[in-house]
Design a protein around this motif. Structure first.
Motif, PDB file in Angstrom:
ATOM      1  N   LEU A   1       0.833  -1.216   0.000  1.00 28.15           N
ATOM      2  CA  LEU A   1       0.000   0.000   0.000  1.00 28.15           C
ATOM      3  C   LEU A   1       0.863   1.260   0.000  1.00 28.15           C
ATOM      4  CD1 LEU A   1      -2.996   1.014   0.239  1.00 28.15           C
ATOM      5  CD2 LEU A   1      -2.544   1.292   2.680  1.00 28.15           C
ATOM      6  N   PRO A   2       0.738   2.099  -1.020  1.00 32.27           N
ATOM      7  CA  PRO A   2       1.501   3.349  -1.034  1.00 32.27           C
ATOM      8  C   PRO A   2       1.046   4.250   0.115  1.00 32.27           C
ATOM      9  CG  PRO A   2       0.485   2.902  -3.186  1.00 32.27           C
ATOM     10  CD  PRO A   2      -0.127   1.965  -2.211  1.00 32.27           C
TER      11      PRO A   2
ATOM     12  N   LEU B   1      -1.950   6.570   0.147  1.00 30.28           N
ATOM     13  CA  LEU B   1      -3.311   6.025   0.193  1.00 30.28           C
ATOM     14  C   LEU B   1      -3.751   5.608   1.605  1.00 30.28           C
ATOM     15  CD1 LEU B   1      -3.488   3.829  -3.055  1.00 30.28           C
ATOM     16  CD2 LEU B   1      -4.170   6.211  -2.720  1.00 30.28           C
ATOM     17  N   PHE B   2      -2.866   5.803   2.597  1.00 29.29           N
ATOM     18  CA  PHE B   2      -3.198   5.355   3.959  1.00 29.29           C
ATOM     19  C   PHE B   2      -4.542   5.908   4.431  1.00 29.29           C
ATOM     20  CE2 PHE B   2       1.268   4.222   5.807  1.00 29.29           C
ATOM     21  CZ  PHE B   2       1.424   3.276   4.812  1.00 29.29           C
ATOM     22  N   ASP B   3      -4.793   7.194   4.115  1.00 25.45           N
ATOM     23  CA  ASP B   3      -6.024   7.830   4.603  1.00 25.45           C
ATOM     24  C   ASP B   3      -7.285   7.217   3.994  1.00 25.45           C
ATOM     25  OD1 ASP B   3      -4.540   9.472   6.128  1.00 25.45           O
ATOM     26  OD2 ASP B   3      -4.732  11.239   4.834  1.00 25.45           O
ATOM     27  N   LEU B   4      -7.124   6.523   2.881  1.00 24.01           N
ATOM     28  CA  LEU B   4      -8.292   5.954   2.208  1.00 24.01           C
ATOM     29  C   LEU B   4      -8.456   4.461   2.504  1.00 24.01           C
ATOM     30  CD1 LEU B   4      -7.956   7.829  -1.197  1.00 24.01           C
ATOM     31  CD2 LEU B   4      -9.452   8.398   0.728  1.00 24.01           C
ATOM     32  N   ALA B   5      -7.680   3.955   3.460  1.00 25.81           N
ATOM     33  CA  ALA B   5      -7.800   2.547   3.850  1.00 25.81           C
ATOM     34  C   ALA B   5      -8.774   2.451   5.027  1.00 25.81           C
ATOM     35  CB  ALA B   5      -6.437   1.991   4.231  1.00 25.81           C
TER      36      ALA B   5
END
Lengths: 283, 283
Positions: free
Chosen positions: B204-205, B208-212
């Protein structure tokens, strides 16, 4: 955060997401009247009993007639159609949004389709569960969640701002991106995990069910989601999902190669990096 | 279920699993004295304060001197060594078991190594969590869990029965299989899911953490586990894990192909089968 008071909000599809929106609106006293629109009387009656909606109808035209805001919470393949139909019958200048897990196809399906002065702003609240139905709806479902807005270029800023405040009032933090960027990101953070969880759950021989403990259950939990809903999501976003799958498989090949070479040091490094990422996400 | 009372039980490695065994033994009044054995005074002191053990020592020989039963709860690569050393210093006829996630290599490492009259019966309680340390230990960790026993042919039945009753007294249901069958099964139900979760979390880049959201978090939860512990497990069970991985990849290829062909019907069928399996596992 400025809280606003709506008069009438219509929710099309009163399941887990639609029901939770209704519960949150009522509990936070954000709307005078929440209208639930659906196909089945029994399900609508349940939503009313649970306090998720004030009134219900199976007639879209009647349900949206007074709605300043209509939120379409159906499976993705039905969203554009419901938005189009609702736009024809809602008050002039009314807002429309959705809760669909994909955005690019929906937004492009609606391109130029709304001629009535109603404005659509695409939304995707990143909340939910493998559970289905209004019985699992919760007023706090959106607390501390993220909602993605995907307005088109040219969408009036005032409309975007109102939809933003709608989700913020339900407890969500709002981010904004293009429909395409949303779909690429969610392919990775949501659609790919679902695909892997389903493939893992589906490949488990039944004789091993008794030996599947917490780890297996966590890893495959989302595979209990509605197959119809997810087949629709994958169909809408298949290109980006295939790209995310390819990227995942490249990464998985590193684990496989480390295993094949019995390279414990390399495995450990990969696992450390994975843990760092996972720890960064929090619970 | 007949409950038994032990006099002294030694636990080597008082982390999540060892600590939970100690807490359960004390709360259920199954042992007069639980001795915690470890390398770090601070960690042992914490286990004592939490009530997981009655006394502690960093000297294995002293810790097991009176133990009718010694349970080795260390990372898998250290288990055989601790069992061997404990066997030399525990009372004649004492029992030894473990809580290791792999069994074949441990059992074969111990083959013929115990000359002292002590008997080893391999165990794997399928309980645990991505959390580490005695601070997360729980007296009810084994309630309604499954524990796998992997006695060798020739292990005295009375010893197997006592170890079985030990785990049953902690709340677990016990199943028995060969070490090899255990490792093949757990490769699929535990080691493969961990590998996939880690590969997914690791790929996971960070942008993109906030969208996990929940789905990603559930699917990758186990990837927060201890990298050293898991590198050891994969190394012990790499052959069976590679076999399970291959089987998974065969199944994943069906999803990929359905996506590539935009075959929504096929996707739906795969997702239905996955949901049936996942629903069968329960929460």
């Amino acid at each position: 955060m400025q809280q606003m008071k709506w008069d009438t909000i219509a929710i099309v599809g009163v399941g887990l997401i639609g029901g939770s929106i209704g519960l949150a609106l009522k509990q936070r006293r954000l709307a005078r009247c929440v209208v639930g629109i659906g196909r089945r009387h029994s399900r609508l009656a349940r939503a009313r009993r649970l306090g998720a909606v004030d009134s219900t109808t199976i007639q879209l035209e009647r349900g949206v007639a007074d709605a300043e805001l209509t939120v379409v919470c159906t499976p993705v393949e039905q969203i554009a159609d419901f938005v189009c139909r609702a736009a024809k019958h809602c008050p002039p200048g009314a807002l429309l949004t959705d809760a669909g897990s994909t955005k690019a196809r929906i937004v492009s399906q609606l391109n130029g389709a709304l001629s009535s002065g109603a404005v659509f702003v695409g939304s995707h609240p990143l909340a939910g569960s493998e559970k289905q139905g209004v019985a699992h709806a919760r007023a706090d479902l959106f607390d501390n969640s993220v909602c993605v807005l995907t307005p088109k270029r040219g969408t009036p800023q005032v409309a975007v701002a109102r939809v933003r405040r709608f989700w913020e009032a339900l407890g969500a933090g709002v981010v904004q991106m293009t429909p395409e960027a949303h779909d690429r990101a969610l392919a990775f953070t949501s659609h790919l995990p679902h695909l892997l969880a389903a493939a893992l759950a589906g490949s488990l021989p039944s004789k091993l069910f008794d030996l599947a403990a917490t780890g297996f259950r966590d890893t495959t939990r989302v595979a209990a989601g509605d197959p119809d809903v997810w087949a629709g999501i994958f169909t809408h976003n298949r290109q980006a999902t295939l790209v995310a799958l390819q990227e995942f498989q490249r990464h998985l090949a590193r684990y496989r190669s480390a295993l094949e070479r019995a390279d414990a040091g390399r495995l450990r490094k990969l696992l450390i990096q994975a843990k760092q990422n996972r720890d960064a996400l929090g619970r």
